[in-house]
Design an enzyme around this catalytic site. Structure first.
Site: not given
Ligand SMILES: NC(=O)c1ccc[n+]([C@@H]2O[C@H](COP(=O)([O-])OP(=O)(O)OC[C@H]3O[C@@H](n4cnc5c(N)ncnc54)[C@H](OP(=O)(O)O)[C@@H]3O)[C@@H](O)[C@H]2O)c1
Length: 347
Positions: A286, A52, A156
């Protein structure tokens, strides 16, 4: 000319504040005399003049102001914040009518601005292009009403639904346009979040390298972090919050925040972020982190780049987009499809 016509312009002006006004809302204002716009303004930056004030300052022939109508995309404020109340300014300038898109849910305003104008004898019209205004300021409205940030899940995935390759090594799944979009989006949100496995596998910087906006605050869920590790997210270049099981301490720009393993971690994180004035959070992954947000129903929007390329051999799979969402955009970016889903809005 209809009210909607001028409100459309006020909303267009408001959008120019995207990425610079948070935790304030984006607001635009147009002053109209005899169907001609005589002044325009928008809230440009947090802490600076409201829409404004800028609209009134832009009028060349100030004698026309008392004969004009002010179109404001959000109810004029009624309290002293970083600047004096805009309702008082409109009363002092003597505008004859005020047309408003959305009322302000901020408890310090919440109808008081409208009442002040009416008490001063100014005609007030509300609810013009209300849905459009609610969509534009969805982050502000969510944060005011639920005391949590607006959450966007973004990823992605390849044509065969993978977000990573079989070795869990960094891989570029989407094309150049998608990268540009992602970095522009990062600059528009207050904060960006990833999980620990993404930090370990990809060591991302989470910056806006391909877009000239601000870097968002970084948020990481890293239950068992080694606080001396050399990850980019700990490089002190940007304010960073690391939610973990054991440390509560501040080291320069990095704050370690301890969560209670027996509580709902995401509820805790979102409420801590709200207390730090974060109105929006883009969660880049992830898939385990995305799944936590989906299972807890703590998200508002999903953005997916669906690549036209396959990843072979297959790696980690993306989460499935819940079925009940509205698909609000589906754009062919040549190398990828961009699909945006919303829980609530149909802009
Ligand atoms: N294409 C894309 O857009 C993209 C984007 C991002 C990542 N990525 C890929 O995704 C991969 C990683 O993904 P991700 O699914 O394995 O792992 P993330 O999503 O990166 O990590 C999962 C997180 O959640 C935590 N978690 C899950 N359940 C939980 C619970 N009940 N209590 C507390 N914490 C919890 C895990 O803890 P903890 O450490 O204790 O397990 C960890 O910190 C990588 O290889 C990356 O390259 C791809």
């Amino acid at each position: 000319m209809k009210h909607e016509h001028f409100m459309e312009r006020a909303l267009e002006l408001a959008k120019k504040g995207e990425g610079s006004v948070s935790p304030n809302p984006m607001v635009g204002c147009v002053l109209v005399h005899n169907d001609i716009i005589i002044g325009e303004g928008w809230h440009k930056k947090f802490g600076e003049a409201h829409a404004e004030v800028n609209a009134i300052n832009s009028v060349i022939d100030k004698s026309l102001i008392p004969l004009s109508t002010a179109y404001v995309s959000l109810e004029p404020c009624s309290h002293f914040g970083k600047t004096p109340p805009c309702a008082d300014l409109l009363i002092k300038e003597g505008v004859s009518k005020v047309v408003i898109c959305n009322t302000d849910p901020n408890l310090k305003v919440n109808g008081n601005g409208i009442q002040k104008l009416k008490n001063a004898g100014i005609e007030v019209v509300t609810g013009i292009l209300e849905e459009k205004g609610s969509y534009l300021n969805r982050r502000f409205f969510k944060s005011q009403t639920s005391k949590k940030p607006y959450v966007i899940l973004k990823w992605a995935e390849s044509a065969n639904g993978c977000v990573a390759n079989s070795e869990s090594k960094p891989v570029q799944i989407s094309g150049d346009f998608a990268q540009l979009y992602s970095h522009k989006w990062r600059s528009n949100e207050d904060a960006i979040m990833v999980g620990s496995k993404t930090v370990i596998n990809d060591n991302p910087s989470l910056s806006t390298r391909y877009w000239s906006g601000k870097n968002p605050i970084r948020v990481v869920l890293f239950p068992d972090i080694d606080i001396n590790a050399k990850y980019q997210i700990l490089d002190q270049s940007v304010k960073t919050y690391v939610f973990n099981k054991s440390h509560s301490l501040i080291n320069g720009h990095v704050e370690f925040i301890k969560f209670n393993v027996n509580s709902n971690i995401l509820d805790f994180i979102l409420s801590e972020l709200h207390q730090r004035d974060i109105t929006s959070l883009m969660v880049e992954g992830g898939p385990r982190l995305h799944e936590m947000f989906i299972n807890n129903n703590l998200y508002d929007e999903i953005r997916v780049f669906k690549s036209k390329k396959l990843i072979i051999p297959e790696g980690l799979n993306a989460v499935t987009v819940p079925k009940n969402l509205l698909e609000i955009e589906n754009i062919d970016l040549k190398t990828d499809f961009l699909r945006i889903y919303s829980k609530e809005f149909q802009p």
